[in-house]
Design a protein around this motif. Sequence first.
Motif, PDB file in Angstrom:
ATOM      1  N   ILE A  60      52.159  46.877  15.124  1.00 18.24           N
ATOM      2  CA  ILE A  60      51.017  46.133  14.578  1.00 18.24           C
ATOM      3  C   ILE A  60      51.395  44.688  14.274  1.00 18.24           C
ATOM      4  CG2 ILE A  60      49.438  45.973  12.605  1.00 18.24           C
ATOM      5  CD1 ILE A  60      49.884  49.128  12.465  1.00 18.24           C
ATOM      6  N   ASP A  61      52.553  44.495  13.671  1.00 21.38           N
ATOM      7  CA  ASP A  61      52.992  43.145  13.309  1.00 21.38           C
ATOM      8  C   ASP A  61      53.222  42.271  14.533  1.00 21.38           C
ATOM      9  OD1 ASP A  61      52.882  43.808  10.645  1.00 21.38           O
ATOM     10  OD2 ASP A  61      55.017  44.258  10.453  1.00 21.38           O
ATOM     11  N   ARG A  62      53.246  42.878  15.701  1.00 21.90           N
ATOM     12  CA  ARG A  62      53.412  42.132  16.955  1.00 21.90           C
ATOM     13  C   ARG A  62      52.154  42.182  17.818  1.00 21.90           C
ATOM     14  NH1 ARG A  62      57.570  43.344  14.524  1.00 21.90           N
ATOM     15  NH2 ARG A  62      59.551  42.237  14.702  1.00 21.90           N
ATOM     16  N   GLY A  63      51.021  42.460  17.174  1.00 21.53           N
ATOM     17  CA  GLY A  63      49.731  42.384  17.856  1.00 21.53           C
ATOM     18  C   GLY A  63      49.315  43.631  18.609  1.00 21.53           C
ATOM     19  N   GLY A  64      49.990  44.764  18.382  1.00 24.50           N
ATOM     20  CA  GLY A  64      49.667  45.978  19.136  1.00 24.50           C
ATOM     21  C   GLY A  64      48.878  47.000  18.346  1.00 24.50           C
ATOM     22  N   ALA A  65      48.000  46.539  17.458  1.00 21.75           N
ATOM     23  CA  ALA A  65      47.253  47.469  16.591  1.00 21.75           C
ATOM     24  C   ALA A  65      46.451  48.493  17.387  1.00 21.75           C
ATOM     25  CB  ALA A  65      46.320  46.673  15.673  1.00 21.75           C
ATOM     26  N   ARG A  66      45.786  48.052  18.448  1.00 23.62           N
ATOM     27  CA  ARG A  66      44.944  48.968  19.206  1.00 23.62           C
ATOM     28  C   ARG A  66      45.767  50.095  19.819  1.00 23.62           C
ATOM     29  NH1 ARG A  66      41.396  47.027  24.333  1.00 23.62           N
ATOM     30  NH2 ARG A  66      39.448  47.642  23.402  1.00 23.62           N
ATOM     31  N   TRP A  67      46.926  49.774  20.382  1.00 19.57           N
ATOM     32  CA  TRP A  67      47.780  50.792  20.990  1.00 19.57           C
ATOM     33  C   TRP A  67      48.308  51.766  19.944  1.00 19.57           C
ATOM     34  CZ3 TRP A  67      47.602  51.923  25.829  1.00 19.57           C
ATOM     35  CH2 TRP A  67      47.266  50.949  26.771  1.00 19.57           C
ATOM     36  N   SER A  68      48.728  51.244  18.818  1.00 17.74           N
ATOM     37  CA  SER A  68      49.252  52.101  17.756  1.00 17.74           C
ATOM     38  C   SER A  68      48.194  53.080  17.281  1.00 17.74           C
ATOM     39  CB  SER A  68      49.725  51.233  16.581  1.00 17.74           C
ATOM     40  OG  SER A  68      50.184  52.036  15.518  1.00 17.74           O
ATOM     41  N   ILE A  69      46.979  52.581  17.081  1.00 13.82           N
ATOM     42  CA  ILE A  69      45.890  53.430  16.597  1.00 13.82           C
ATOM     43  C   ILE A  69      45.483  54.461  17.643  1.00 13.82           C
ATOM     44  CG2 ILE A  69      43.459  53.420  15.894  1.00 13.82           C
ATOM     45  CD1 ILE A  69      44.030  50.642  14.635  1.00 13.82           C
ATOM     46  N   MET A  70      45.402  54.044  18.905  1.00 18.95           N
ATOM     47  CA  MET A  70      44.980  54.970  19.953  1.00 18.95           C
ATOM     48  C   MET A  70      46.006  56.082  20.165  1.00 18.95           C
ATOM     49  SD  MET A  70      43.585  54.162  23.804  1.00 18.95           S
ATOM     50  CE  MET A  70      42.129  53.332  23.162  1.00 18.95           C
ATOM     51  N   ILE A  71      47.283  55.722  20.171  1.00 18.58           N
ATOM     52  CA  ILE A  71      48.339  56.734  20.310  1.00 18.58           C
ATOM     53  C   ILE A  71      48.256  57.726  19.158  1.00 18.58           C
ATOM     54  CG2 ILE A  71      50.834  57.123  20.205  1.00 18.58           C
ATOM     55  CD1 ILE A  71      51.133  54.407  21.693  1.00 18.58           C
ATOM     56  N   GLY A  72      48.108  57.192  17.944  1.00 15.96           N
ATOM     57  CA  GLY A  72      48.020  58.060  16.776  1.00 15.96           C
ATOM     58  C   GLY A  72      46.809  58.964  16.813  1.00 15.96           C
ATOM     59  N   ALA A  73      45.674  58.413  17.234  1.00 12.63           N
ATOM     60  CA  ALA A  73      44.442  59.203  17.287  1.00 12.63           C
ATOM     61  C   ALA A  73      44.576  60.380  18.244  1.00 12.63           C
ATOM     62  CB  ALA A  73      43.279  58.307  17.702  1.00 12.63           C
ATOM     63  N   ILE A  74      45.190  60.136  19.392  1.00 18.19           N
ATOM     64  CA  ILE A  74      45.373  61.211  20.382  1.00 18.19           C
ATOM     65  C   ILE A  74      46.311  62.285  19.843  1.00 18.19           C
ATOM     66  CG2 ILE A  74      46.303  61.757  22.668  1.00 18.19           C
ATOM     67  CD1 ILE A  74      45.277  58.965  23.551  1.00 18.19           C
ATOM     68  N   LEU A  75      47.417  61.860  19.239  1.00 23.44           N
ATOM     69  CA  LEU A  75      48.366  62.827  18.664  1.00 23.44           C
ATOM     70  C   LEU A  75      47.693  63.664  17.575  1.00 23.44           C
ATOM     71  CD1 LEU A  75      51.632  60.689  18.349  1.00 23.44           C
ATOM     72  CD2 LEU A  75      51.296  62.690  19.812  1.00 23.44           C
ATOM     73  N   PHE A  76      46.903  63.009  16.751  1.00 20.31           N
ATOM     74  CA  PHE A  76      46.232  63.719  15.657  1.00 20.31           C
ATOM     75  C   PHE A  76      45.304  64.815  16.174  1.00 20.31           C
ATOM     76  CE2 PHE A  76      42.009  63.703  13.554  1.00 20.31           C
ATOM     77  CZ  PHE A  76      42.319  64.591  12.522  1.00 20.31           C
ATOM     78  N   VAL A  77      44.405  64.472  17.116  1.00 19.18           N
ATOM     79  CA  VAL A  77      43.423  65.462  17.567  1.00 19.18           C
ATOM     80  C   VAL A  77      44.088  66.580  18.368  1.00 19.18           C
ATOM     81  CG1 VAL A  77      41.495  63.853  17.515  1.00 19.18           C
ATOM     82  CG2 VAL A  77      42.811  64.090  19.621  1.00 19.18           C
ATOM     83  N   VAL A  78      45.132  66.249  19.137  1.00 12.83           N
ATOM     84  CA  VAL A  78      45.846  67.278  19.890  1.00 12.83           C
ATOM     85  C   VAL A  78      46.526  68.258  18.927  1.00 12.83           C
ATOM     86  CG1 VAL A  78      47.817  67.714  21.405  1.00 12.83           C
ATOM     87  CG2 VAL A  78      46.171  65.920  21.983  1.00 12.83           C
ATOM     88  N   GLY A  79      47.233  67.711  17.942  1.00 12.74           N
ATOM     89  CA  GLY A  79      47.921  68.573  16.978  1.00 12.74           C
ATOM     90  C   GLY A  79      46.958  69.418  16.174  1.00 12.74           C
ATOM     91  N   PHE A  80      45.841  68.815  15.755  1.00 14.73           N
ATOM     92  CA  PHE A  80      44.867  69.544  14.944  1.00 14.73           C
ATOM     93  C   PHE A  80      44.235  70.678  15.746  1.00 14.73           C
ATOM     94  CE2 PHE A  80      40.784  70.261  12.852  1.00 14.73           C
ATOM     95  CZ  PHE A  80      41.169  70.298  11.521  1.00 14.73           C
ATOM     96  N   ALA A  81      43.833  70.397  16.977  1.00 10.59           N
ATOM     97  CA  ALA A  81      43.203  71.431  17.805  1.00 10.59           C
ATOM     98  C   ALA A  81      44.187  72.551  18.142  1.00 10.59           C
ATOM     99  CB  ALA A  81      42.651  70.808  19.080  1.00 10.59           C
ATOM    100  N   LEU A  82      45.432  72.184  18.457  1.00 12.08           N
ATOM    101  CA  LEU A  82      46.434  73.194  18.797  1.00 12.08           C
ATOM    102  C   LEU A  82      46.762  74.100  17.607  1.00 12.08           C
ATOM    103  CD1 LEU A  82      48.974  71.242  21.042  1.00 12.08           C
ATOM    104  CD2 LEU A  82      47.433  73.085  21.737  1.00 12.08           C
ATOM    105  N   THR A  83      46.553  73.605  16.396  1.00 10.61           N
ATOM    106  CA  THR A  83      46.800  74.433  15.212  1.00 10.61           C
ATOM    107  C   THR A  83      45.980  75.716  15.274  1.00 10.61           C
ATOM    108  OG1 THR A  83      47.257  72.467  13.879  1.00 10.61           O
ATOM    109  CG2 THR A  83      46.742  74.491  12.691  1.00 10.61           C
ATOM    110  N   GLY A  84      44.817  75.635  15.880  1.00 12.37           N
ATOM    111  CA  GLY A  84      43.972  76.816  16.020  1.00 12.37           C
ATOM    112  C   GLY A  84      44.552  77.884  16.918  1.00 12.37           C
ATOM    113  N   THR A  85      45.555  77.539  17.726  1.00 12.20           N
ATOM    114  CA  THR A  85      46.183  78.511  18.630  1.00 12.20           C
ATOM    115  C   THR A  85      47.495  79.057  18.072  1.00 12.20           C
ATOM    116  OG1 THR A  85      47.496  76.874  19.870  1.00 12.20           O
ATOM    117  CG2 THR A  85      45.203  77.212  20.559  1.00 12.20           C
ATOM    118  N   ALA A  86      47.929  78.536  16.913  1.00 10.48           N
ATOM    119  CA  ALA A  86      49.240  78.917  16.364  1.00 10.48           C
ATOM    120  C   ALA A  86      49.270  80.390  15.965  1.00 10.48           C
ATOM    121  CB  ALA A  86      49.564  78.041  15.163  1.00 10.48           C
TER     122      ALA A  86
END
Length: 414
Positions: A60-86
């Motif tokens: 973020i401090d180097r201007g990559g806020a969009r990439w950081s947020i998008m990567i995090g958003a994808i990881l979050f929804v994947v992990g949350f949805a997969l929890t249902g299969t645990a």
Amino acid sequence: MVLGASVAILLCAGVIYSFSVFALPLVQGHESWTMSQVMNAFIINGAIAPIPMILGGYIIDRGGARWSIMIGAILFVVGFALTGTATTLTQLYLYYGLIAGLGVGFTYSGCLNNTIKLFPDRRGFAAGVITAGMGAGTVIAAPIARGLIASVGVGQTFIRMGIVYAVVVVVASLFIRPAPVGYAPAGWTPPVPVAGAAPVNKTWREMLATPQFYVIFLMLTAGAFSGLLIVSQLSPIAQTASFGITAATAAVLVSIYSVCNASGRFVWGAVSDRIGYVKATMVMYTVVALSLLVLLTVQSQIGFTIGIVGLGLCFGGVMGVFPALTMKTFGPRFQGVNYGILFTGYSIAAYFGPQIGSRLGGINPADPASSEYTGTPFVIAIAVAAVGLVLALVLAQMIKAQEKARPAEQLATV
């Protein structure tokens, strides 16, 4: 546009604070799982947060806020949805704890630190609005999750909610724009630095060399402790014989806590802009201690409601005030990394709060109504809040001493 998109993303990520709604169904749906074991997933999720926050902060401090947020958003929804299969605890810890935890850390850091750079004149307000989005996510998620769990089971609830969140966070990420370095809104004039004093913009190494960092670090740990203790087990605690609250009412109380959590971030953020960040924390620690005292002494539905309202408002306040306090103390240039490092204090609270609550509370997860809540976790939390208040007083004295030293330093350079 950036503020709205960031709030939308954190509305989804805020489901993390609804874990108490999922905890009992997870235990009841897996005969070999205990409440303490299930709570470890929530602990891992919170404890892992500083790693993506620091890495994301660097981006973020180097201007990559969009990439950081998008990567995090994808990881979050994947992990949350997969929890249902645990089907095993290892899978639960991997999906909910590690993957979703990394995702929440990236998204929270990106949305928060990028947005408050766009509001240098109202940092507390901006941090409050952004973090309120995170808190409000639970208000929306808790009743929906409870209804879905009753109709389709806890596993399908994770999957279906995860799919919906995926659509929202991916679309919202497209509207994120990085804050320009040194941004100043139209019509706002930055405060003139004291004569001879350079603007504060400390790197993480310089920050770690200051005593203020360690005091603020411990203050954040103390401030987050009680909120994380109660949010992780609010529903089971409410259902114990000590309070005699039904499961349906407990779910409503989770939503009430979430509303207070969300509004506290906004309200305390705005208040701290007026009275000062340190004074705001002093009031919050006092309210936390009084709220816990109510939970200990007024064991009824009314007492429980009063207690969680106070705790929710102040937990939200901690999450709204400390980002702004960090930026004011160490400067905006390296806020992403600096707050990520400071946020490790939250991880400490995320580990010990739920652990103390689950191990010392005396709740029978199979039948909470048959248990008497010991109250020991509340006593410990009161002591922690008292420590936080003392630390806030210490920080106030540090700031006063620093301000008094400035004229002498300037005279020495003349």
